[in-house]
Design a protein around this motif. Sequence first.
Motif, PDB file in Angstrom:
ATOM      1  N   GLU A 118      52.093  70.954  45.823  1.00  0.00           N
ATOM      2  CA  GLU A 118      52.018  70.833  47.479  1.00  0.00           C
ATOM      3  C   GLU A 118      52.118  69.406  47.980  1.00  0.00           C
ATOM      4  O   GLU A 118      51.567  68.654  47.357  1.00  0.00           O
ATOM      5  CB  GLU A 118      50.424  71.361  47.833  1.00  0.00           C
ATOM      6  N   SER A 142      48.888  77.439  57.018  1.00  0.00           N
ATOM      7  CA  SER A 142      47.771  78.064  56.729  1.00  0.00           C
ATOM      8  C   SER A 142      46.462  77.438  57.061  1.00  0.00           C
ATOM      9  O   SER A 142      45.578  77.993  57.239  1.00  0.00           O
ATOM     10  CB  SER A 142      47.826  78.336  55.277  1.00  0.00           C
ATOM     11  N   THR A 191      42.901  84.848  62.652  1.00  0.00           N
ATOM     12  CA  THR A 191      42.730  86.413  62.769  1.00  0.00           C
ATOM     13  C   THR A 191      43.122  87.325  62.034  1.00  0.00           C
ATOM     14  O   THR A 191      44.286  87.094  61.483  1.00  0.00           O
ATOM     15  CB  THR A 191      42.815  86.699  64.357  1.00  0.00           C
ATOM     16  N   VAL A 219      58.118  68.182  46.560  1.00  0.00           N
ATOM     17  CA  VAL A 219      59.487  68.298  45.728  1.00  0.00           C
ATOM     18  C   VAL A 219      60.683  68.217  46.465  1.00  0.00           C
ATOM     19  O   VAL A 219      60.908  68.645  47.544  1.00  0.00           O
ATOM     20  CB  VAL A 219      59.267  69.965  45.316  1.00  0.00           C
ATOM     21  N   GLU A 228      56.253  78.723  61.723  1.00  0.00           N
ATOM     22  CA  GLU A 228      56.389  80.024  60.851  1.00  0.00           C
ATOM     23  C   GLU A 228      57.829  80.462  60.664  1.00  0.00           C
ATOM     24  O   GLU A 228      58.865  80.113  61.368  1.00  0.00           O
ATOM     25  CB  GLU A 228      56.024  81.207  62.112  1.00  0.00           C
ATOM     26  N   GLY A 288      50.910  86.213  58.658  1.00  0.00           N
ATOM     27  CA  GLY A 288      50.855  86.108  56.974  1.00  0.00           C
ATOM     28  C   GLY A 288      49.544  85.750  56.379  1.00  0.00           C
ATOM     29  O   GLY A 288      49.193  85.845  55.228  1.00  0.00           O
ATOM     30  N   LEU A 326      46.855  87.315  57.162  1.00  0.00           N
ATOM     31  CA  LEU A 326      46.267  88.532  56.748  1.00  0.00           C
ATOM     32  C   LEU A 326      46.984  89.339  55.771  1.00  0.00           C
ATOM     33  O   LEU A 326      46.402  89.830  54.569  1.00  0.00           O
ATOM     34  CB  LEU A 326      46.433  89.470  57.988  1.00  0.00           C
TER      35      LEU A 326
HETATM   36  C1  LIG Z   1      50.412  79.187  65.620  1.00  0.00           C
HETATM   37  C2  LIG Z   1      50.262  80.083  64.583  1.00  0.00           C
HETATM   38  C3  LIG Z   1      48.942  80.804  64.613  1.00  0.00           C
HETATM   39  C4  LIG Z   1      49.019  81.993  63.562  1.00  0.00           C
HETATM   40  N1  LIG Z   1      47.959  82.761  63.728  1.00  0.00           N
HETATM   41  C5  LIG Z   1      47.724  83.539  62.857  1.00  0.00           C
HETATM   42  C6  LIG Z   1      46.480  84.653  62.599  1.00  0.00           C
HETATM   43  O1  LIG Z   1      45.712  84.515  63.436  1.00  0.00           O
HETATM   44  N2  LIG Z   1      46.507  85.483  61.613  1.00  0.00           N
HETATM   45  C7  LIG Z   1      47.560  85.644  60.929  1.00  0.00           C
HETATM   46  O2  LIG Z   1      47.435  86.304  59.838  1.00  0.00           O
HETATM   47  N3  LIG Z   1      48.498  84.768  60.859  1.00  0.00           N
HETATM   48  C8  LIG Z   1      48.845  83.843  61.654  1.00  0.00           C
HETATM   49  N4  LIG Z   1      49.662  83.075  61.626  1.00  0.00           N
HETATM   50  C9  LIG Z   1      50.851  83.034  60.370  1.00  0.00           C
HETATM   51  C10 LIG Z   1      50.279  82.697  59.135  1.00  0.00           C
HETATM   52  O3  LIG Z   1      49.648  81.390  59.472  1.00  0.00           O
HETATM   53  C11 LIG Z   1      51.420  82.219  58.387  1.00  0.00           C
HETATM   54  O4  LIG Z   1      52.176  83.342  58.268  1.00  0.00           O
HETATM   55  C12 LIG Z   1      51.029  81.739  57.018  1.00  0.00           C
HETATM   56  O5  LIG Z   1      50.181  80.702  57.228  1.00  0.00           O
HETATM   57  C13 LIG Z   1      52.297  81.229  56.119  1.00  0.00           C
HETATM   58  O6  LIG Z   1      51.588  80.767  55.103  1.00  0.00           O
HETATM   59  P1  LIG Z   1      52.714  80.147  54.013  1.00  0.00           P
HETATM   60  O7  LIG Z   1      51.926  79.990  52.662  1.00  0.00           O
HETATM   61  O8  LIG Z   1      53.915  80.798  53.673  1.00  0.00           O
HETATM   62  O9  LIG Z   1      53.313  78.797  54.694  1.00  0.00           O
HETATM   63  P2  LIG Z   1      52.203  77.430  54.894  1.00  0.00           P
HETATM   64  O10 LIG Z   1      51.036  77.486  55.188  1.00  0.00           O
HETATM   65  O11 LIG Z   1      53.223  76.570  55.842  1.00  0.00           O
HETATM   66  O12 LIG Z   1      52.309  76.940  53.343  1.00  0.00           O
HETATM   67  C14 LIG Z   1      53.684  76.187  52.980  1.00  0.00           C
HETATM   68  C15 LIG Z   1      53.327  75.110  52.059  1.00  0.00           C
HETATM   69  O13 LIG Z   1      54.378  74.333  51.388  1.00  0.00           O
HETATM   70  C16 LIG Z   1      54.346  73.293  51.560  1.00  0.00           C
HETATM   71  N5  LIG Z   1      55.586  72.560  51.189  1.00  0.00           N
HETATM   72  C17 LIG Z   1      56.586  72.657  51.881  1.00  0.00           C
HETATM   73  N6  LIG Z   1      57.764  72.043  51.782  1.00  0.00           N
HETATM   74  C18 LIG Z   1      57.258  71.385  50.276  1.00  0.00           C
HETATM   75  C19 LIG Z   1      57.830  70.514  49.270  1.00  0.00           C
HETATM   76  N7  LIG Z   1      58.989  70.085  49.527  1.00  0.00           N
HETATM   77  N8  LIG Z   1      57.233  70.179  48.209  1.00  0.00           N
HETATM   78  C20 LIG Z   1      55.814  70.665  48.090  1.00  0.00           C
HETATM   79  N9  LIG Z   1      55.340  71.436  49.125  1.00  0.00           N
HETATM   80  C21 LIG Z   1      55.883  71.651  50.094  1.00  0.00           C
HETATM   81  C22 LIG Z   1      53.865  72.698  52.904  1.00  0.00           C
HETATM   82  O14 LIG Z   1      53.124  71.378  53.039  1.00  0.00           O
HETATM   83  C23 LIG Z   1      52.759  73.866  52.854  1.00  0.00           C
HETATM   84  O15 LIG Z   1      51.520  73.631  52.797  1.00  0.00           O
HETATM   85  C24 LIG Z   1      49.833  82.034  62.700  1.00  0.00           C
HETATM   86  C25 LIG Z   1      51.023  81.170  62.479  1.00  0.00           C
HETATM   87  C26 LIG Z   1      51.197  80.272  63.495  1.00  0.00           C
HETATM   88  C27 LIG Z   1      52.404  79.150  63.485  1.00  0.00           C
END
Ligand SMILES: Cc1cc2nc3c(=O)[nH]c(=O)nc-3n(C[C@H](O)[C@H](O)[C@H](O)COP(=O)(O)OP(=O)(O)OC[C@H]3O[C@@H](n4cnc5c(N)ncnc54)[C@H](O)[C@@H]3O)c2cc1C
Length: 370
Positions: free
Chosen positions: A34, A43, A49, A168, A302, A330, A332
């Motif tokens: 990470e 996240s 929610t 990375v 997102e 995502g 959820l």
């Molecule tokens: C404003 C907002 C409100 C939301 N509210 C809700 C909600 O209420 N309920 C719900 O279910 N969903 C909600 N969502 C959606 C949800 O937050 C996302 O779908 C989910 O968090 C995505 O998770 P992820 O692991 O794909 O991405 P991320 O949480 O973004 O994780 C990806 C990780 O990869 C890391 N990364 C990126 N590039 C590199 C690299 N080169 N090397 C190493 N690490 C790297 C990043 O630092 C990050 O920590 C919301 C989204 C937004 C934008």
Amino acid sequence: MSQDFDIAVIGGGIMGCCTALELARSNMRVLLIEQRALGGGTSRSNMGTLLLQTHRLALLPYARAGYSFWQDLGYEAGFVAKGSINLAFAPDEAALLERRTKLRQDAGVGVEMISLERLSELEPGLSGKPIAAAYAPEDAAVNSNRHHQVFTKLLADAGVHVLENTGVYRISVEDQGVAILSAGECRRVKRLVVASGAASGGMLERMGLGLPLQTKVLTLSVTERTQKRLSHVITHALGALKLSQTPIGATLIGGDWEGLPDERGGSGRVDLDTLLPNLRLAQYAAPYLNDLRLVRSWTALEAVTPDAFPLVGSVVHDPDVYVLAGCPDGYLAGPGLATALASRVLERACTFDVSTFSPLRFQASALAGA
Ligand SMILES: Cc1cc2nc3c(=O)[nH]c(=O)nc-3n(C[C@H](O)[C@H](O)[C@H](O)COP(=O)(O)OP(=O)(O)OC[C@H]3O[C@@H](n4cnc5c(N)ncnc54)[C@H](O)[C@@H]3O)c2cc1C
């Protein structure tokens, strides 16, 4: 250089953490990388929610699995089954709400249309503006600020090797495996999962794997604390509003309002042209907000696909590269999708059929159009 791990996962958000957890619990030696701290991306900055009543039907099985995941964590994750109420302010919104509620009921979701009298009993702090409402008593919320704390413990207990603050910057697919370049080190693994949220598209592109992942910038705000004024998560039939009061009394204000991209590669910037209507709609629905000061507004990224369904599955075979990204709501559905992806990696049977979310659906259309 090291080859001590069976698989590497890039990204410490909900998708990466849950995938790493599932794989390690099935005795794989897992490395999670990470670039910030765990949950340093969307996240930890989301609203937390867990709403089955507004979740897309095709993703409901994953949402249900995610709901159970958070419910089992309970207090540790700040899980509260506070219920949600979806509001309509106009006749066309009310008709949409009724149709959607019926579809959710048919799919087994605990949701019902309620009278306006019942609405004001449940939420006396709302204005008299809604003309229809649907109530889902089991919908819930967690505290996404606890992402780091929750997953640090879960991953350690499962034996995942976590490298934080390690970005990375290059991945190359070689005959013998995948080479991952980060912080002056090159690690080789046989299998890799790209779960890097909004950065996943760019990462795959640098590997020569073009997938249509776009980035959406969404806005969230938080008010100062006050006494309890809202008991449920409040949403709007068209998605333009989401309100949730936290256990300490602050009100989170969200909705489908886009911010501006950040040219320096950050998490976007707040756009006053979208923030102000978002706040006005919040005040229209919940007038107590008129008396509160806004503490902060921020944006988070997102990843979105053209059909708004996630990418779950393999993009390269032998050595194996998988992707898990691009899921709306995502936080959820993430734990369920991660279970499905881990089953693919482990080649074990799974109740989920993620073949419709295979990245190949876009690779195939790209080939057909070529
Ligand atoms: C404003 C907002 C409100 C939301 N509210 C809700 C909600 O209420 N309920 C719900 O279910 N969903 C909600 N969502 C959606 C949800 O937050 C996302 O779908 C989910 O968090 C995505 O998770 P992820 O692991 O794909 O991405 P991320 O949480 O973004 O994780 C990806 C990780 O990869 C890391 N990364 C990126 N590039 C590199 C690299 N080169 N090397 C190493 N690490 C790297 C990043 O630092 C990050 O920590 C919301 C989204 C937004 C934008």
